[in-house]
Design an enzyme around this catalytic site. Structure first.
Site, PDB file in Angstrom:
ATOM      1  N   HIS A  24       0.833  -1.209   0.000  1.00 48.30           N
ATOM      2  CA  HIS A  24       0.000   0.000   0.000  1.00 48.30           C
ATOM      3  C   HIS A  24       0.860   1.248   0.000  1.00 48.30           C
ATOM      4  O   HIS A  24       1.996   1.227   0.463  1.00 48.30           O
ATOM      5  CB  HIS A  24      -0.951   0.022   1.203  1.00 48.30           C
ATOM      6  CG  HIS A  24      -0.243  -0.112   2.522  1.00 48.30           C
ATOM      7  ND1 HIS A  24       0.150  -1.335   3.008  1.00 48.30           N
ATOM      8  CD2 HIS A  24       0.123   0.814   3.433  1.00 48.30           C
ATOM      9  CE1 HIS A  24       0.734  -1.160   4.180  1.00 48.30           C
ATOM     10  NE2 HIS A  24       0.744   0.132   4.462  1.00 48.30           N
ATOM     11  N   HIS A  43       0.732   5.279   1.306  1.00 46.82           N
ATOM     12  CA  HIS A  43       0.075   6.294   2.139  1.00 46.82           C
ATOM     13  C   HIS A  43       0.114   7.635   1.402  1.00 46.82           C
ATOM     14  O   HIS A  43       1.154   7.995   0.825  1.00 46.82           O
ATOM     15  CB  HIS A  43       0.847   6.500   3.448  1.00 46.82           C
ATOM     16  CG  HIS A  43       0.927   5.304   4.339  1.00 46.82           C
ATOM     17  ND1 HIS A  43       0.187   5.191   5.498  1.00 46.82           N
ATOM     18  CD2 HIS A  43       1.666   4.169   4.262  1.00 46.82           C
ATOM     19  CE1 HIS A  43       0.487   4.049   6.102  1.00 46.82           C
ATOM     20  NE2 HIS A  43       1.382   3.403   5.384  1.00 46.82           N
TER      21      HIS A  43
HETATM   22  P1  AMP Z   1       1.895   0.329   7.451  1.00 45.13           P
HETATM   23  O1  AMP Z   1       2.226   0.493   8.915  1.00 45.13           O
HETATM   24  O2  AMP Z   1       2.681   1.167   6.531  1.00 45.13           O
HETATM   25  O3  AMP Z   1       1.870  -1.140   7.079  1.00 45.13           O
HETATM   26  O4  AMP Z   1       0.433   0.911   7.291  1.00 45.13           O
HETATM   27  C1  AMP Z   1      -0.717   0.248   7.654  1.00 45.13           C
HETATM   28  C2  AMP Z   1      -1.767   1.307   7.822  1.00 45.13           C
HETATM   29  O5  AMP Z   1      -3.032   0.681   7.714  1.00 45.13           O
HETATM   30  C3  AMP Z   1      -1.718   2.012   9.169  1.00 45.13           C
HETATM   31  O6  AMP Z   1      -1.545   3.413   8.948  1.00 45.13           O
HETATM   32  C4  AMP Z   1      -3.064   1.684   9.801  1.00 45.13           C
HETATM   33  O7  AMP Z   1      -3.611   2.761  10.526  1.00 45.13           O
HETATM   34  C5  AMP Z   1      -3.924   1.334   8.592  1.00 45.13           C
HETATM   35  N1  AMP Z   1      -5.014   0.403   8.852  1.00 45.13           N
HETATM   36  C6  AMP Z   1      -4.966  -0.740   9.549  1.00 45.13           C
HETATM   37  N2  AMP Z   1      -6.163  -1.355   9.546  1.00 45.13           N
HETATM   38  C7  AMP Z   1      -6.994  -0.578   8.805  1.00 45.13           C
HETATM   39  C8  AMP Z   1      -8.374  -0.657   8.423  1.00 45.13           C
HETATM   40  N3  AMP Z   1      -9.138  -1.666   8.815  1.00 45.13           N
HETATM   41  N4  AMP Z   1      -8.875   0.337   7.672  1.00 45.13           N
HETATM   42  C9  AMP Z   1      -8.105   1.368   7.284  1.00 45.13           C
HETATM   43  N5  AMP Z   1      -6.803   1.508   7.601  1.00 45.13           N
HETATM   44  C10 AMP Z   1      -6.256   0.552   8.357  1.00 45.13           C
END
Ligand code: AMP
Ligand code: ZN
Length: 136
Positions: free
Chosen positions: A98, A100
């Site tokens: 993903h 951001h």
């Molecule tokens: P990373 O730490 O770069 O792997 O980013 C994962 C991101 O996904 C974090 O910023 C979380 O806040 C976000 N996240 C986790 N679960 C969900 C969810 N169910 N819906 C939306 N965002 C999420």
């Protein structure tokens, strides 16, 4: 496989979805750095950026650009960060690739540029050499 982002794609988990097409999806991050912090994913499951197919990569990056424009404009942001954490060492917590998109404001006070290092003499050239070897 247990993947929360695949669950969002398959409507098994709720999310505030911003956009989807055949290859990609975008939704709001539930724990935002700033309101409007969004995530862009390929619908296919890839655990990190290097695994993404060329076709999905191109679709994902097009959406990253489109959404960055939309997030910045809609929220009247002064700027934005685009980033992808890959690997535990880099802070990755969800192992479905993903990006951001984080809207930034002149007054938000975040400091992403911490712990900047310096190069010793010749170190830059040596490191560039190693990286270039693997680009061939
Ligand atoms: P990373 O730490 O770069 O792997 O980013 C994962 C991101 O996904 C974090 O910023 C979380 O806040 C976000 N996240 C986790 N679960 C969900 C969810 N169910 N819906 C939306 N965002 C999420
Ligand atoms: Zn997944």
């Amino acid at each position: 496989m247990n993947c929360i982002f695949c669950d969002i794609v398959n409507r098994l988990e709720n999310a505030e979805i911003l956009y989807e097409d055949n290859e990609t999806m975008a939704f709001l991050d539930i724990r935002p750095f700033n309101h409007g912090h969004s995530l862009v994913i390929p619908k296919n499951h890839y655990s990190n950026f290097l695994e993404v197919s060329n076709e999905d990569l191109s679709a994902m990056m097009k959406l990253v650009q489109k959404l960055a424009n939309s997030v910045k404009t809609s929220l009247n942001a002064d700027g934005y960060n685009i980033l992808s954490n890959n690997g535990i060492a880099a802070g990755q917590t969800i192992f479905h690739c993903h990006f951001h998109i984080i809207p930034r404001f002149n007054s938000d006070g975040f400091k992403f540029k911490m712990n900047l290092k310096e190069y010793e003499e010749n170190e830059m050239r040596e490191i560039a050499f190693k990286i270039k070897e693997n680009l061939k």
